[in-house]
Design a protein around this motif. Structure first.
Motif, PDB file in Angstrom:
ATOM      1  N   THR A 186      65.468  36.218  24.897  1.00 25.65           N
ATOM      2  CA  THR A 186      66.751  36.305  25.578  1.00 25.65           C
ATOM      3  C   THR A 186      67.700  35.257  25.023  1.00 25.65           C
ATOM      4  O   THR A 186      67.289  34.122  24.756  1.00 25.65           O
TER       5      THR A 186
ATOM      6  N   ASP B 210      79.155  35.012  33.754  1.00 18.80           N
ATOM      7  CA  ASP B 210      79.000  36.438  34.063  1.00 18.80           C
ATOM      8  C   ASP B 210      79.974  36.840  35.160  1.00 18.80           C
ATOM      9  O   ASP B 210      80.253  36.059  36.071  1.00 18.80           O
TER      10      ASP B 210
ATOM     11  N   LEU C  39      73.659  34.170  20.177  1.00 18.21           N
ATOM     12  CA  LEU C  39      73.837  35.476  20.813  1.00 18.21           C
ATOM     13  C   LEU C  39      73.822  36.579  19.747  1.00 18.21           C
ATOM     14  O   LEU C  39      74.849  36.901  19.152  1.00 18.21           O
TER      15      LEU C  39
ATOM     16  N   ILE D 232      70.779  35.384  33.055  1.00 16.74           N
ATOM     17  CA  ILE D 232      71.825  35.276  34.075  1.00 16.74           C
ATOM     18  C   ILE D 232      71.163  35.191  35.439  1.00 16.74           C
ATOM     19  O   ILE D 232      70.344  36.043  35.806  1.00 16.74           O
TER      20      ILE D 232
ATOM     21  N   LEU E 142      70.650  39.878  27.049  1.00 13.24           N
ATOM     22  CA  LEU E 142      71.049  39.200  28.278  1.00 13.24           C
ATOM     23  C   LEU E 142      70.084  39.622  29.381  1.00 13.24           C
ATOM     24  O   LEU E 142      70.054  40.781  29.782  1.00 13.24           O
TER      25      LEU E 142
ATOM     26  N   THR F  96      75.421  47.146  30.355  1.00 12.62           N
ATOM     27  CA  THR F  96      74.417  46.696  31.313  1.00 12.62           C
ATOM     28  C   THR F  96      73.852  47.893  32.070  1.00 12.62           C
ATOM     29  O   THR F  96      74.455  48.962  32.121  1.00 12.62           O
TER      30      THR F  96
ATOM     31  N   THR G  74      70.513  34.626  26.882  1.00 11.61           N
ATOM     32  CA  THR G  74      70.910  34.064  28.169  1.00 11.61           C
ATOM     33  C   THR G  74      70.140  34.758  29.283  1.00 11.61           C
ATOM     34  O   THR G  74      69.950  35.979  29.244  1.00 11.61           O
TER      35      THR G  74
ATOM     36  N   GLY H 298      72.784  31.659  32.397  1.00 11.29           N
ATOM     37  CA  GLY H 298      74.133  32.166  32.627  1.00 11.29           C
ATOM     38  C   GLY H 298      74.443  32.148  34.111  1.00 11.29           C
ATOM     39  O   GLY H 298      73.554  32.371  34.944  1.00 11.29           O
TER      40      GLY H 298
ATOM     41  N   THR I 255      75.759  43.229  22.536  1.00 13.60           N
ATOM     42  CA  THR I 255      74.841  42.734  23.557  1.00 13.60           C
ATOM     43  C   THR I 255      74.344  43.883  24.420  1.00 13.60           C
ATOM     44  O   THR I 255      74.995  44.924  24.540  1.00 13.60           O
TER      45      THR I 255
ATOM     46  N   GLN J 264      72.449  44.033  28.418  1.00 14.17           N
ATOM     47  CA  GLN J 264      71.980  43.288  29.593  1.00 14.17           C
ATOM     48  C   GLN J 264      71.034  44.164  30.386  1.00 14.17           C
ATOM     49  O   GLN J 264      71.317  45.340  30.639  1.00 14.17           O
TER      50      GLN J 264
END
Length: 345
Positions: free
Chosen positions: A278, A95, A53, A282, A248, A193, A280, A64, A217, A219
């Motif tokens: 990526t 998540d 990560l 999700i 993410l 995010t 992860t 995820g 991170t 997202q």
């Protein structure tokens, strides 16, 4: 007139040039292009693939478990069973969000993570508060619901407005509460995010830099249609790779809307997102057969060639051009904070 590399990249993106065209226009070498499109180094254990990560050094599952979907089964016990089954088979990235199902998703996850399961996962949740007061309150409520004294990754949720970064980083803004929580040991890493427009993500990164802050991170939507329309992959992903910020991916199927185009299948959607850099991807899992599908995607994944990627993009281009299957970009359907502005504070 001198034209900067950034201007060339913007022009390439706006004109709809493909990745190879962008590389030629900007002077990027093929190796640099490959770096922006190649998945991170990965290891496989059992049924699952694990990746690093960003700069954190944490090893997270390439799949995820989506927090909203585990709150959808009517029977709470079924949601808890799904979470534990996912963990038992190797998914360790969890998540969630303070607002999912009015806290119901966090409460289910908190119950599922009893009996030693908390130690097996990398736990992420999100907050909506834009003020220090509201953010601090939501952090403490999430900790209580999740039945833990520390969240591995806390993210600012739904950064979808151009003013959201300014509010978060303003004096008395949410970032003050988040940094205090981190200093107190309540959270480990910090991200954000959003799903609306790559320009908002870029502004969030710019405002963070102006405040001498670097996110751990980010997202964002990464899917087979995003590449053709207001593309996070084209505009945001290269910057994250360059800065070694953990990526993410979300909305690989757009909450099933992308599948309604009838041009792509679920595992193809997952493979495309997994093929990007990526950490992860999700994905929403609300039934055991969808959990099996996610593990099948991990089992059968192999890095895709540029020709395979291009063939998939060619197949999805016409359906993707107007964003009609990426409703999170073009409607307010997925904007929970727009429907509940009081959550922002």
């Amino acid at each position: 007139m001198d034209i900067s590399r950034r201007d060339l990249l913007k022009a390439a993106s706006a004109s709809g040039l493909g990745a190879v065209g962008m590389a030629a226009a900007s002077g990027l070498s093929k190796s640099a292009l490959a770096q922006n499109q190649t998945p991170p180094n990965q290891t496989k254990k059992g049924e699952m693939i694990y990746r690093t990560l960003g700069k954190t050094g944490e090893q997270v599952s390439v799949i995820g478990l989506g927090g909203h979907h585990i709150g959808r089964p009517k029977d709470e016990a079924e949601g808890i069973k799904l979470i534990r089954a996912a963990i038992d088979r190797g998914i360790n990235f969890m998540d969630n969000s303070w607002d999912y199902h009015n806290g119901g998703s966090e409460m289910r996850m908190g119950k599922a993570l009893r009996d030693g399961y908390r130690q097996k996962v990398f736990l992420m949740t999100k907050i909506d508060g834009r003020t220090k007061k509201e953010a601090a309150k939501q952090i403490d409520e999430s900790l209580k619901r999740l039945q833990t004294d520390r969240i591995d990754l806390l993210q600012h949720h739904e950064v979808i407005r151009m003013e959201d970064p300014d509010r978060i980083f303003a004096p008395g803004g949410a970032m003050e509460a988040v940094l205090e929580a981190q200093k107190a040991g309540k959270i480990r890493y910090i991200g954000f995010t959003g799903h609306k427009d790559p320009l908002v993500h870029l502004r969030m990164l710019d405002v963070a830099a102006q405040n001498n802050f670097r996110f751990d991170t980010v997202q964002m939507p990464l899917n087979v249609m995003d590449a053709h329309f207001r593309s996070f992959e084209r505009q945001v992903l290269p910057r994250l790779v360059n800065d070694r910020i953990g990526v993410l991916g979300m909305k690989s199927m757009g909450d099933q809307n992308i599948l309604k185009s009838n041009v792509v299948k679920p595992i193809e959607c997952l493979h495309y997102a997994m093929n990007l850099p990526t950490s992860t991807v999700i994905t929403g899992i609300e039934r055991m057969e969808i959990l099996d599908q996610a593990f099948e995607a991990a089992r059968t994944f192999k890095p895709m060639s540029q020709e395979q990627v291009q063939a998939l993009l060619n197949r999805t281009r016409q359906a993707a051009l107007k964003g009609q299957y990426e409703l999170f970009k073009t409607t307010s359907q997925f904007d929970s904070t727009a429907h509940n502005p009081e959550w922002l504070g």
